[in-house]
Write a protein that holds these residues in place. Sequence first.
Motif, PDB file in Angstrom:
ATOM      1  N   ASP A  30       0.711  -1.180   0.093  1.00 43.80           N
ATOM      2  CA  ASP A  30      -0.032  -0.038   0.056  1.00 43.80           C
ATOM      3  C   ASP A  30       0.633   1.357  -0.084  1.00 43.80           C
ATOM      4  O   ASP A  30       0.270   2.399   0.170  1.00 43.80           O
ATOM      5  CB  ASP A  30      -1.108  -0.011   1.243  1.00 43.80           C
ATOM      6  N   ALA A  31       2.187   1.134  -0.199  1.00 43.91           N
ATOM      7  CA  ALA A  31       3.059   2.353  -0.188  1.00 43.91           C
ATOM      8  C   ALA A  31       2.851   3.206  -1.455  1.00 43.91           C
ATOM      9  O   ALA A  31       2.449   2.767  -2.640  1.00 43.91           O
ATOM     10  CB  ALA A  31       4.182   2.017  -0.155  1.00 43.91           C
ATOM     11  N   HIS A  32       3.139   4.471  -1.418  1.00 41.00           N
ATOM     12  CA  HIS A  32       3.011   5.321  -2.365  1.00 41.00           C
ATOM     13  C   HIS A  32       4.187   5.004  -3.570  1.00 41.00           C
ATOM     14  O   HIS A  32       5.208   4.312  -3.163  1.00 41.00           O
ATOM     15  CB  HIS A  32       3.439   6.873  -2.088  1.00 41.00           C
ATOM     16  N   PRO A  33       3.900   4.944  -4.887  1.00 40.98           N
ATOM     17  CA  PRO A  33       4.883   4.487  -5.806  1.00 40.98           C
ATOM     18  C   PRO A  33       6.090   4.969  -5.652  1.00 40.98           C
ATOM     19  O   PRO A  33       7.202   4.452  -5.872  1.00 40.98           O
ATOM     20  CB  PRO A  33       4.162   5.192  -7.226  1.00 40.98           C
ATOM     21  N   ARG A  34       6.212   6.390  -5.476  1.00 41.97           N
ATOM     22  CA  ARG A  34       7.607   6.948  -5.084  1.00 41.97           C
ATOM     23  C   ARG A  34       8.331   6.058  -4.133  1.00 41.97           C
ATOM     24  O   ARG A  34       9.634   5.908  -4.266  1.00 41.97           O
ATOM     25  CB  ARG A  34       7.511   8.404  -4.796  1.00 41.97           C
ATOM     26  N   ASP A  35       7.671   5.601  -3.023  1.00 42.83           N
ATOM     27  CA  ASP A  35       8.257   4.979  -1.916  1.00 42.83           C
ATOM     28  C   ASP A  35       8.725   3.473  -2.298  1.00 42.83           C
ATOM     29  O   ASP A  35       9.497   2.970  -2.138  1.00 42.83           O
ATOM     30  CB  ASP A  35       7.400   4.963  -0.673  1.00 42.83           C
ATOM     31  N   VAL A  36       7.623   2.975  -2.961  1.00 42.59           N
ATOM     32  CA  VAL A  36       7.975   1.761  -3.588  1.00 42.59           C
ATOM     33  C   VAL A  36       9.100   1.552  -4.321  1.00 42.59           C
ATOM     34  O   VAL A  36      10.189   0.874  -4.256  1.00 42.59           O
ATOM     35  CB  VAL A  36       6.842   1.182  -4.333  1.00 42.59           C
ATOM     36  N   VAL A  37       9.350   2.449  -5.518  1.00 44.09           N
ATOM     37  CA  VAL A  37      10.319   2.282  -6.300  1.00 44.09           C
ATOM     38  C   VAL A  37      11.739   2.719  -5.547  1.00 44.09           C
ATOM     39  O   VAL A  37      12.828   2.196  -5.988  1.00 44.09           O
ATOM     40  CB  VAL A  37      10.204   3.152  -7.457  1.00 44.09           C
ATOM     41  N   ALA A  38      11.598   3.612  -4.639  1.00 44.70           N
ATOM     42  CA  ALA A  38      12.974   3.904  -3.759  1.00 44.70           C
ATOM     43  C   ALA A  38      13.381   2.735  -3.028  1.00 44.70           C
ATOM     44  O   ALA A  38      14.565   2.583  -3.072  1.00 44.70           O
ATOM     45  CB  ALA A  38      12.594   5.336  -3.047  1.00 44.70           C
ATOM     46  N   ALA A  39      12.364   2.022  -2.525  1.00 43.34           N
ATOM     47  CA  ALA A  39      12.857   0.932  -1.646  1.00 43.34           C
ATOM     48  C   ALA A  39      13.388   0.016  -2.676  1.00 43.34           C
ATOM     49  O   ALA A  39      14.245  -0.678  -2.185  1.00 43.34           O
ATOM     50  CB  ALA A  39      11.658   0.396  -0.991  1.00 43.34           C
ATOM     51  N   LEU A  40      12.632  -0.269  -3.848  1.00 50.63           N
ATOM     52  CA  LEU A  40      13.374  -1.419  -4.793  1.00 50.63           C
ATOM     53  C   LEU A  40      14.737  -0.969  -5.242  1.00 50.63           C
ATOM     54  O   LEU A  40      15.722  -1.677  -5.422  1.00 50.63           O
ATOM     55  CB  LEU A  40      12.498  -1.444  -5.997  1.00 50.63           C
ATOM     56  N   ASP A  41      15.095   0.451  -5.232  1.00 47.54           N
ATOM     57  CA  ASP A  41      16.367   0.633  -5.816  1.00 47.54           C
ATOM     58  C   ASP A  41      17.294   0.443  -4.536  1.00 47.54           C
ATOM     59  O   ASP A  41      18.676   0.134  -4.870  1.00 47.54           O
ATOM     60  CB  ASP A  41      16.365   2.493  -5.661  1.00 47.54           C
ATOM     61  N   ASP A  42      16.993   0.621  -3.287  1.00 45.07           N
ATOM     62  CA  ASP A  42      17.798   0.017  -2.150  1.00 45.07           C
ATOM     63  C   ASP A  42      17.880  -1.378  -2.141  1.00 45.07           C
ATOM     64  O   ASP A  42      19.071  -2.004  -1.761  1.00 45.07           O
ATOM     65  CB  ASP A  42      17.205   0.574  -0.912  1.00 45.07           C
ATOM     66  N   GLN A  43      16.881  -1.995  -2.250  1.00 44.07           N
ATOM     67  CA  GLN A  43      16.861  -3.596  -1.930  1.00 44.07           C
ATOM     68  C   GLN A  43      17.406  -4.276  -3.367  1.00 44.07           C
ATOM     69  O   GLN A  43      17.879  -5.364  -2.929  1.00 44.07           O
ATOM     70  CB  GLN A  43      15.411  -4.077  -1.509  1.00 44.07           C
ATOM     71  N   GLY A  83      -9.842   9.049 -10.976  1.00 44.31           N
ATOM     72  CA  GLY A  83      -9.330   8.763 -12.280  1.00 44.31           C
ATOM     73  C   GLY A  83      -7.843   9.009 -12.224  1.00 44.31           C
ATOM     74  O   GLY A  83      -7.140   9.051 -13.076  1.00 44.31           O
ATOM     75  N   ARG A  84      -7.386   9.656 -10.916  1.00 41.03           N
ATOM     76  CA  ARG A  84      -6.112  10.091 -10.979  1.00 41.03           C
ATOM     77  C   ARG A  84      -4.950   8.820 -10.748  1.00 41.03           C
ATOM     78  O   ARG A  84      -5.241   8.101  -9.999  1.00 41.03           O
ATOM     79  CB  ARG A  84      -5.757  11.227 -10.039  1.00 41.03           C
ATOM     80  N   LEU A  85      -4.008   8.749 -11.586  1.00 43.24           N
ATOM     81  CA  LEU A  85      -2.905   7.766 -11.336  1.00 43.24           C
ATOM     82  C   LEU A  85      -1.506   8.237 -11.052  1.00 43.24           C
ATOM     83  O   LEU A  85      -0.967   8.979 -12.103  1.00 43.24           O
ATOM     84  CB  LEU A  85      -2.964   6.840 -12.934  1.00 43.24           C
ATOM     85  N   ASP A  86      -1.280   8.158  -9.906  1.00 45.65           N
ATOM     86  CA  ASP A  86       0.234   8.787  -9.651  1.00 45.65           C
ATOM     87  C   ASP A  86       1.042   7.555  -9.976  1.00 45.65           C
ATOM     88  O   ASP A  86       0.833   6.410  -9.489  1.00 45.65           O
ATOM     89  CB  ASP A  86       0.031   8.788  -8.136  1.00 45.65           C
ATOM     90  N   PHE A  87       1.989   7.757 -10.342  1.00 42.44           N
ATOM     91  CA  PHE A  87       3.149   7.008 -10.914  1.00 42.44           C
ATOM     92  C   PHE A  87       4.549   7.257 -10.815  1.00 42.44           C
ATOM     93  O   PHE A  87       4.887   8.427 -10.743  1.00 42.44           O
ATOM     94  CB  PHE A  87       2.660   6.529 -12.384  1.00 42.44           C
TER      95      PHE A  87
END
Length: 398
Positions: free
Chosen positions: A249-262, A286-290
Amino acid sequence: MHQGTSPTSVGSSPAALRRAALIAALDVVDGGPEERFERITRIARDAFGVTGSFLNLAGTEVVTIKSQSSDTVFGPTIPLQDTFCGRTLAESGPVVVPDARADARYSDMPMVVDDPNVRFYAGVPLRVGDDAVKVGTLCLIDPTPRALDPDDLALLEELGLWAERELAAGADEDRLRDVLAGLQPTPVAVPGYRIGGMSVPHGVVSGDLHDWHLTGTDLHLTVADVMGKGMSAGLLAATIRGALLARPDAHPRDVVAALDDQVAPELGRASSFSTMFHGRLTPATGRLDFVDAGHGLVLQMRADGAERTLLSSDLPIGLHPAGLGRTPGAVDLAPGDVLIIVSDGALELWDSTLAALSRLGALWREEPDVEAFLARVRARALEHDPGDDLTVVVLARD
């Protein structure tokens, strides 16, 4: 016998999920004793004159003893944290413990403190697949402290190589397909929207990943493409999927940042990288944050016939500079708007350029039903082999 593991080696960690998927694909865990493995542990015990020899497979939570030649019968499973095998999963080569009671890394383990009072341990890793994933160990135990000379260690490694070849011989492509098919996203219902996707591997397994899931009413949507093809790319894609599931359920920004680290370090060790489009849709608006990590293969089609390609300004996971933030994006889907997100294999269905996205858009306008559209894409792939993994995902607002 074999005891304990680091916290990153158990549960739902990416490394554990990769091991578990590969072991399941080998289809050897549930088959009971097999002479092809029994022969190896029997020879190892006799050759070294120890009380026990074992062939272990390390899952997410337990070690499965596939074969044992021992004075004391163990298992068939033991909690991973209580095994030498578990505690040595991160080691790249053989592990020799002359006296476990005198070694702080192992002296607290139940099988050292209590029966069978293990003092000596030696194990070699068992690796399978294109990515040489460590799935277990061939090991020796004895209640008397001892050492191994270089010739002894070389013999144990040869026996381990024999075990690896026997494990690989048990791999079944159909079973592997079944296991990986289980990693595909399950259907979700989002009122006012339709979503569907397909992934066609170039070989047995795909380095592409597509996934979606709901948290509350929000829809999280991912398409990723690991560089390369085959088993190694597929295992890396499974690693990324595991990391995504750990952050539902994390924000896309936080998800990708975590993937960068992990995940980036593991991609780097494999000389690979992954592009990714990861977004979160708020259906009511209808807003898609990505965040788009070097993917840039997203076509937005508006109800009035206009279309545009959402390009990326960030580098892929595994190439993005450490500590540098990602660039978030957003798109508003009005009623009648459609997003088509693909891997680069889709471009190969036509001319290998971004113009192929418009060709896909034309197919959708001719066939604005998700399953019918995907069927036409599959038909196109049969006529024009993309020579690459192919993934297409559609998100349409009614």
